[in-house]
Each structure stands twice: as structure tokens, then as C-alpha cells.
Scaffold this active site. Sequence first.
Site, PDB file in Angstrom:
ATOM      1  N   LYS A 127       0.842  -1.200   0.000  1.00 26.65           N
ATOM      2  CA  LYS A 127       0.000   0.000   0.000  1.00 26.65           C
ATOM      3  C   LYS A 127       0.875   1.248   0.000  1.00 26.65           C
ATOM      4  O   LYS A 127       0.544   2.250  -0.641  1.00 26.65           O
ATOM      5  CB  LYS A 127      -0.960  -0.010   1.190  1.00 26.65           C
ATOM      6  N   LYS A 208      -3.680 -10.478  -6.513  1.00 26.34           N
ATOM      7  CA  LYS A 208      -4.876 -10.942  -5.803  1.00 26.34           C
ATOM      8  C   LYS A 208      -6.058 -10.021  -6.100  1.00 26.34           C
ATOM      9  O   LYS A 208      -5.877  -8.808  -6.229  1.00 26.34           O
ATOM     10  CB  LYS A 208      -4.547 -11.030  -4.307  1.00 26.34           C
ATOM     11  N   LYS A 211     -10.579  -5.203  -3.332  1.00 26.98           N
ATOM     12  CA  LYS A 211     -11.512  -4.069  -3.421  1.00 26.98           C
ATOM     13  C   LYS A 211     -10.799  -2.843  -3.965  1.00 26.98           C
ATOM     14  O   LYS A 211     -11.376  -2.044  -4.686  1.00 26.98           O
ATOM     15  CB  LYS A 211     -12.050  -3.701  -2.031  1.00 26.98           C
TER      16      LYS A 211
END
Length: 350
Positions: A127, A208, A211
Site C-alpha cells: 500500500k 490478488k 476491493k
Amino acid sequence: METKGKTKISATLKNTKKRVFSGIQPSGDVQLGNYLGAIKGWVERQAEKENFFCIVDLHAITVPQDPKDLRHQTRSLAAILFAAGLDPNKCTVFIQSQVTAHAEACWILNCTTPVGWLERMTQYKDKLARQESIATGLLDYPVLMAADILLYDAHEVPVGDDQRQHVELTRDIAQRFNHLYGETFVVPEAVIPEIGARVMGLNDPTVKMSKSYAHIKDHAVNLLDEPKEIERSIKRAVTDSGNEIRFSDDPEKAGVNNLLGIYKVITDRSKEEIEADFSTARGYGDLKTRVAEVVIDELRPIRERYHALMSDVAELDRLLARGAEQARAVSEPKLEEIKRRVGLVLPGEL
Ligand code: AQP
């Protein structure tokens, strides 16, 4: 005072019924990976043990969220969980920020967790690489997750494979605290499904399904997608130039393997049966059609129940308030125990 403190500590450690804790972030549209890797298993096993399922909104705000969207996503996620089959009479479903013990326990655990442990987390590093500036909360995310789990003396944490490292860290945090202050926490285990633990992106089977990537065209099937959209995304799924339909670790066949994995979790059939079934298929087109069919059939009743639940928000909020009350009944005495352990003075103790 000492005796009173000791009695309370042993009272919460005496819980012998196995507990399960897991969470999900209201951070966007719930995708098929969240469902197959986590929610489906939660529903199937909810009656077996004492289960706590938490909508982790405090985790969601570790990356920027629009307040109006976050409020909607939180209720929408609750409706999805109930629509998928979580039954408030069998398990506890609640919103993390409504149970203040989570944030308080996180602070205390922050004070015993070395920062180097957090800097090594791969989800943090991923992130971090995607954002220009990051909040302290993003680094601290796994400590809040540890607080969530440890407050309930949970033995098991059913999660997808991406959360394995965070559960490992929770174990380290629990063991360190137990070592410093005496036996306080149950050291939990991650429970990871064999297949479905890592559903990959349809547009890129090396990443993966997430969202966070939902805005990328044909990356994910979202749980509330209409049949036409589901069919379209699956038909466009990236595969390879071959035509062999079999489970495989070969990175070249990651797309086909992903589609077969989705098919397997939904149909609950063995790999051998599935491969035999597809042995007469005419190429990947047939595979995609069959996968789309089972996904559509699996999600249809969830979508229908979801819309019914969202039409009565007052009832949804009532269910969540009840869940929060049940969660507080367990987590507040545990928080008191933690505070006593580290030497914090509780009201009325002096
Ligand atoms: N692709 C996946 N395959 C299998 N399981 C998955 N999970 C997530 N993605 C997959 C599992 O879903 C549960 C809830 O996840 P989360 O909302 O707490 O956060 P996450 O793991 O970070 O999921 P996302 O969708 O990737 O969310 P964002 O983009 O907001 O970070 C967990 O048990 C997780 O393992």
C-alpha cells in the site's frame, strides 16, 4: 485491590468455549475473493463455535475514504454479511468503531510492539508503494488487528491467505505481552481455506483480487454485480494460449487455475471430478461459461436478500447495535484485565 484484580484476570481466562474472530473492511465493493476466501466459510461454520465478525471501519480509514461513502459502505457491508447468511442469533456481527475497547487495546499493544515488526508487513509495503503520503494508521493496521482478535480470546481467525502474515504478527504480539506481563492472551491460529484462499484478479491472475482495484475494468466480480456484468467479467478473464483445463501451479496457467479454483469452492467438488467434467469441454470458452453460471447462481440470492435488507436501514442498525452490545460484554472485561496487567488504575480502584 491486588486480590480483586487477580480474581478478575482469572475469570476472563477461564473461558473454555472456542472462540472465532474475523474482520472485513468496508473499504469498497465486496468482491468475490472476500466472499470465497472468508465470508462463505464464516457462514458455513457459524454454528460450530462462538463467532465474532467485525466490520473493521477503523481499519478502512487507514487509507483515505470519503465520509459519505464510508457510511454507506459500512451499512452495505453489514447487509451483505447478513444476506450471505450470517445469522445474528448464531453469531455476533458488529461495527468496530462502536466498541471502543478496540482502539484502547490497540494503544496499549502499540506500546509493546517494536516498530520494526510493522515495517516488515508486506501489505503495508504494497500500500505504501501505491500512495504518495501515508498515515501512521496504515503502519499500525496490524496492531489494531491484533487488538481486535486478542480482546475476544479468539482461538481461531478464519482469513484469506493475504492476512496470514498479520495473524502471525498477532501471535507474536500476544506472546510478547504474555511474556512481559504474565499469561493474558490466548495465542490464536489462522484458519486458511485450501482453495479460495487467494482468488486472483480476472484481468491479471498474478495479482490478488482486491476491493482497492475494483475501479480497474474486469479486475473483479463484485458481490452485487448483475448477472450480465458477472458474465462479461468472467468471459474476459485472462487465460493463456493453450486449451488444457486442469488445476496447475504453472504461472503460465494461473488464469485457468484461478477460474477452476472459483468453480471448485462454489461447487464443493473434488479436483479430479472437475477435471474429468471439463475433459470434453471445447476450450476455455466453455470453462468461462460454466464458471459464470455457478457464480451467478451463487450470488443471485445474496443480491436479492441484500436489497431487501437495505430497504430497512433502521432494522439493520438495530441488528448492529445488538451485535455491538454483545461484543462489548466480552471485550470490556478483557480490556480491564489488560489495563490492570500494565498498571493502569481503573475507576474506583484507588
Ligand atoms: N483475493 C482474495 N482471495 C481470498 N480471500 C481474500 N480476502 C481478501 N481478498 C481475497 C479475504 O477477505 C477478508 C476480508 O478482507 P479485508 O476487507 O479485511 O481486507 P483485504 O484482505 O485487504 O481485502 P481487499 O479486498 O484486498 O481490501 P482492500 O483493497 O481494501 O485492502 C480477509 O479474510 C481476506 O483475507
